[in-house]
Motif scaffolding. Structure first.
Motif, PDB file in Angstrom:
ATOM      1  N   SER A  47       2.909  -8.689 -16.226  1.00  0.00           N
ATOM      2  CA  SER A  47       3.422 -10.052 -16.313  1.00  0.00           C
ATOM      3  C   SER A  47       2.297 -10.989 -16.705  1.00  0.00           C
ATOM      4  O   SER A  47       1.174 -10.875 -16.211  1.00  0.00           O
ATOM      5  N   ASN A  48       2.576 -11.931 -17.595  1.00  0.00           N
ATOM      6  CA  ASN A  48       1.545 -12.870 -18.050  1.00  0.00           C
ATOM      7  C   ASN A  48       1.617 -14.189 -17.277  1.00  0.00           C
ATOM      8  O   ASN A  48       1.522 -15.266 -17.855  1.00  0.00           O
ATOM      9  N   VAL A  49       1.781 -14.110 -15.967  1.00  0.00           N
ATOM     10  CA  VAL A  49       1.788 -15.296 -15.123  1.00  0.00           C
ATOM     11  C   VAL A  49       0.459 -16.042 -15.296  1.00  0.00           C
ATOM     12  O   VAL A  49      -0.610 -15.421 -15.219  1.00  0.00           O
ATOM     13  N   PRO A  50       0.476 -17.356 -15.566  1.00  0.00           N
ATOM     14  CA  PRO A  50      -0.785 -18.099 -15.665  1.00  0.00           C
ATOM     15  C   PRO A  50      -1.598 -17.953 -14.388  1.00  0.00           C
ATOM     16  O   PRO A  50      -1.037 -17.882 -13.282  1.00  0.00           O
ATOM     17  N   TRP A  51      -2.908 -17.920 -14.539  1.00  0.00           N
ATOM     18  CA  TRP A  51      -3.783 -17.661 -13.395  1.00  0.00           C
ATOM     19  C   TRP A  51      -3.558 -18.655 -12.264  1.00  0.00           C
ATOM     20  O   TRP A  51      -3.511 -18.289 -11.087  1.00  0.00           O
ATOM     21  N   THR A  52      -3.402 -19.939 -12.605  1.00  0.00           N
ATOM     22  CA  THR A  52      -3.238 -20.945 -11.559  1.00  0.00           C
ATOM     23  C   THR A  52      -1.916 -20.800 -10.812  1.00  0.00           C
ATOM     24  O   THR A  52      -1.767 -21.318  -9.705  1.00  0.00           O
ATOM     25  N   GLU A  53      -0.946 -20.096 -11.410  1.00  0.00           N
ATOM     26  CA  GLU A  53       0.346 -19.895 -10.757  1.00  0.00           C
ATOM     27  C   GLU A  53       0.437 -18.540 -10.050  1.00  0.00           C
ATOM     28  O   GLU A  53       1.469 -18.215  -9.448  1.00  0.00           O
ATOM     29  N   THR A  54      -0.640 -17.764 -10.119  1.00  0.00           N
ATOM     30  CA  THR A  54      -0.598 -16.413  -9.574  1.00  0.00           C
ATOM     31  C   THR A  54      -0.520 -16.361  -8.045  1.00  0.00           C
ATOM     32  O   THR A  54       0.266 -15.567  -7.501  1.00  0.00           O
ATOM     33  N   PRO A  55      -1.278 -17.182  -7.297  1.00  0.00           N
ATOM     34  CA  PRO A  55      -1.177 -17.094  -5.829  1.00  0.00           C
ATOM     35  C   PRO A  55       0.251 -17.285  -5.301  1.00  0.00           C
ATOM     36  O   PRO A  55       0.723 -16.435  -4.524  1.00  0.00           O
ATOM     37  N   PRO A  56       0.972 -18.335  -5.717  1.00  0.00           N
ATOM     38  CA  PRO A  56       2.348 -18.444  -5.207  1.00  0.00           C
ATOM     39  C   PRO A  56       3.259 -17.329  -5.704  1.00  0.00           C
ATOM     40  O   PRO A  56       4.202 -16.940  -5.005  1.00  0.00           O
ATOM     41  N   ALA A  57       2.970 -16.796  -6.893  1.00  0.00           N
ATOM     42  CA  ALA A  57       3.773 -15.687  -7.405  1.00  0.00           C
ATOM     43  C   ALA A  57       3.591 -14.440  -6.540  1.00  0.00           C
ATOM     44  O   ALA A  57       4.540 -13.679  -6.316  1.00  0.00           O
ATOM     45  N   VAL A  58       2.368 -14.231  -6.035  1.00  0.00           N
ATOM     46  CA  VAL A  58       2.111 -13.108  -5.127  1.00  0.00           C
ATOM     47  C   VAL A  58       2.800 -13.343  -3.791  1.00  0.00           C
ATOM     48  O   VAL A  58       3.470 -12.455  -3.243  1.00  0.00           O
ATOM     49  N   GLN A  59       2.672 -14.540  -3.263  1.00  0.00           N
ATOM     50  CA  GLN A  59       3.241 -14.855  -1.946  1.00  0.00           C
ATOM     51  C   GLN A  59       4.761 -14.730  -1.926  1.00  0.00           C
ATOM     52  O   GLN A  59       5.345 -14.303  -0.930  1.00  0.00           O
ATOM     53  N   THR A  60       5.406 -15.111  -3.022  1.00  0.00           N
ATOM     54  CA  THR A  60       6.873 -15.097  -3.066  1.00  0.00           C
ATOM     55  C   THR A  60       7.434 -13.784  -3.576  1.00  0.00           C
ATOM     56  O   THR A  60       8.648 -13.605  -3.604  1.00  0.00           O
ATOM     57  N   GLY A  61       6.565 -12.860  -4.005  1.00  0.00           N
ATOM     58  CA  GLY A  61       7.033 -11.568  -4.485  1.00  0.00           C
ATOM     59  C   GLY A  61       7.473 -11.559  -5.931  1.00  0.00           C
ATOM     60  O   GLY A  61       8.046 -10.569  -6.400  1.00  0.00           O
ATOM     61  N   VAL A  62       7.208 -12.646  -6.663  1.00  0.00           N
ATOM     62  CA  VAL A  62       7.503 -12.652  -8.101  1.00  0.00           C
ATOM     63  C   VAL A  62       6.696 -11.555  -8.784  1.00  0.00           C
ATOM     64  O   VAL A  62       7.161 -10.899  -9.715  1.00  0.00           O
ATOM     65  N   ILE A  63       5.467 -11.358  -8.314  1.00  0.00           N
ATOM     66  CA  ILE A  63       4.665 -10.212  -8.734  1.00  0.00           C
ATOM     67  C   ILE A  63       4.181  -9.494  -7.473  1.00  0.00           C
ATOM     68  O   ILE A  63       4.060 -10.098  -6.403  1.00  0.00           O
ATOM     69  N   ASP A  64       3.927  -8.221  -7.620  1.00  0.00           N
ATOM     70  CA  ASP A  64       3.512  -7.404  -6.481  1.00  0.00           C
ATOM     71  C   ASP A  64       2.007  -7.224  -6.395  1.00  0.00           C
ATOM     72  O   ASP A  64       1.486  -6.885  -5.323  1.00  0.00           O
ATOM     73  N   ALA A  65       1.319  -7.429  -7.526  1.00  0.00           N
ATOM     74  CA  ALA A  65      -0.093  -7.051  -7.545  1.00  0.00           C
ATOM     75  C   ALA A  65      -0.883  -7.867  -8.550  1.00  0.00           C
ATOM     76  O   ALA A  65      -0.330  -8.459  -9.484  1.00  0.00           O
ATOM     77  N   ILE A  66      -2.194  -7.881  -8.358  1.00  0.00           N
ATOM     78  CA  ILE A  66      -3.129  -8.479  -9.307  1.00  0.00           C
ATOM     79  C   ILE A  66      -4.170  -7.425  -9.655  1.00  0.00           C
ATOM     80  O   ILE A  66      -4.333  -6.432  -8.955  1.00  0.00           O
ATOM     81  N   HIS A  67      -4.885  -7.654 -10.750  1.00  0.00           N
ATOM     82  CA  HIS A  67      -5.873  -6.677 -11.218  1.00  0.00           C
ATOM     83  C   HIS A  67      -7.214  -7.396 -11.377  1.00  0.00           C
ATOM     84  O   HIS A  67      -7.548  -7.898 -12.451  1.00  0.00           O
ATOM     85  N   ASN A  68      -7.948  -7.463 -10.280  1.00  0.00           N
ATOM     86  CA  ASN A  68      -9.203  -8.210 -10.267  1.00  0.00           C
ATOM     87  C   ASN A  68     -10.216  -7.537  -9.350  1.00  0.00           C
ATOM     88  O   ASN A  68      -9.849  -6.783  -8.462  1.00  0.00           O
ATOM     89  N   GLY A  69     -11.480  -7.866  -9.553  1.00  0.00           N
ATOM     90  CA  GLY A  69     -12.523  -7.340  -8.697  1.00  0.00           C
ATOM     91  C   GLY A  69     -12.513  -7.987  -7.327  1.00  0.00           C
ATOM     92  O   GLY A  69     -11.904  -9.046  -7.115  1.00  0.00           O
TER      93      GLY A  69
END
Length: 361
Positions: free
Chosen positions: A216-238
């Motif tokens: 998913s190409n969720v903008p970075w600034t919108e990623t935290p709420p997307a993780v919290q709400t389950g819109v996305i399940d995971a991130i790929h970062n160090g």
């Protein structure tokens, strides 16, 4: 001809190493005082997603600004804009390319959307992530400093409007899963069906396609709420980025898949750089080389602090066993035939790819 990004034998080396070893910190200046400003200064806006996290994020923006001022004898007037205040990474890439921002920091994965050559560093396990995260970083830096890589990378980037400054590695990319997403992920079959936030790297997107994961190409600034709400399940970062952007309280586990390093870099506008007088071009190059030395000195300690912080937040930090790593490697490693079209797109041909990456097979 060698790349102008090689580390020079600076007279300042001893002072720089002393600072790196003893007083490093994003809130600490490199020098006791700044030189007096020149009568006519040259503004240098530096854009970044990151905000200062003392003792954790080795992005050395303060040291970089001091070095720009010092080497230019006060002619450069640098100002740092963190927390995406001048736009997200894809937006600042456009601005740097056009010359409306002088310098910005972004990942090689996002830069590869404009300069496909940088996707060469994203092919899974080409930098040896199966041997561990720090090994992958060290190998990646060795590759980028080699003449074979630097000559092609610099030329290609400049043709696209970018002047490469210095790498700021922030670890090796892990897969972090939101709280409530299954159990700890150790082997590939456990990740199938997940939704993950990815960058503009076509290689990264292909990795997760092969693994049965929806990118998913969720903008970075919108990623935290997307993780919290389950819109996305995971991130790929160090691990460092996970803590720096405060993801660790909302993740249940992090798996050290180590597909490729999380390499950010400071990049200047080629249009802006070309318009500088020679002495300021030299000052910019000297400042980037010196800042790169300082940044690397703190990486290992920053990684260890970040992993500890993730665990303290209650998330599991999973390092697969050798046999489990073999399963990830066997599915997606850079030698697989399905990578050939993307290798050709990024580098031109597989022979060139192997040569610049230092691979014989």
């Amino acid at each position: 001809m060698e790349s102008d990004r090689r580390v020079p034998d600076l007279k300042r080396r001893a002072a720089i190493k002393t600072v790196a070893a003893g007083t490093f910190g994003l809130g600490i200046g490199l020098f006791n005082s700044r030189p007096l400003r020149a009568a006519k200064s040259v503004p240098v806006r530096i854009a970044s997603d990151f905000s200062p996290v003392p003792g954790l994020v080795p992005h050395v923006h303060k040291e970089f600004m001091d070095l720009l001022t010092e080497f230019s004898k006060g002619e450069f007037d640098p100002k740092f804009f963190g927390s995406s205040t001048l736009g997200n990474q894809l937006e600042t890439l456009q601005k740097v390319q056009l010359g409306t921002i002088e310098v910005a920091n972004f990942s090689t994965s996002n830069l590869s959307a404009y300069v496909p050559f940088y996707a060469a560093l994203d092919f899974p396990y080409v930098t040896g992530g199966e041997s561990g995260g720090l090994a992958a970083i060290e190998n990646a830096l060795k590759i980028t400093r080699a003449k074979a890589f630097a000559e092609v990378a610099d030329k290609t980037a400049q043709e696209k409007g970018f002047r490469v400054g210095f790498l700021t590695p922030v670890g090796v990319r892990n897969v972090g899963f939101r709280k409530g997403f299954r159990n700890e992920v150790r082997v590939p079959e456990q990740i199938k069906g997940a939704k993950i936030r990815v960058t503009g790297s076509p290689v990264e997107r292909k990795i997760f396609e092969v693994l049965g994961v929806a990118g998913s190409n969720v903008p970075w600034t919108e990623t935290p709420p997307a993780v919290q709400t389950g819109v996305i399940d995971a991130i790929h970062n160090g691990a460092i980025a996970i803590v720096a952007f405060n993801f660790h309280p909302i993740l249940g586990s992090v798996t050290a898949t180590n597909f490729f390093p999380e390499l950010n870099l400071y990049v200047a506008s080629q249009k802006w750089y070309a318009g500088l007088p020679p002495h300021l071009q030299a000052a910019f190059t000297s400042a980037t080389n010196a800042a790169g030395e300082i940044q690397l000195a703190e990486l290992r300690k920053s990684h260890e602090r970040a992993v500890a912080t993730i665990r303290q937040a209650g998330a599991a930090y999973v390092e697969p066993s050798a046999s489990d790593y073999a399963k990830w490697y066997d599915l997606v490693n850079y030698k697989k035939e399905f990578w050939e079209p993307l290798i050709k797109n990024a580098v031109g041909d597989t022979e060139t790819f192997r040569r610049i990456m230092g691979k014989t097979v």
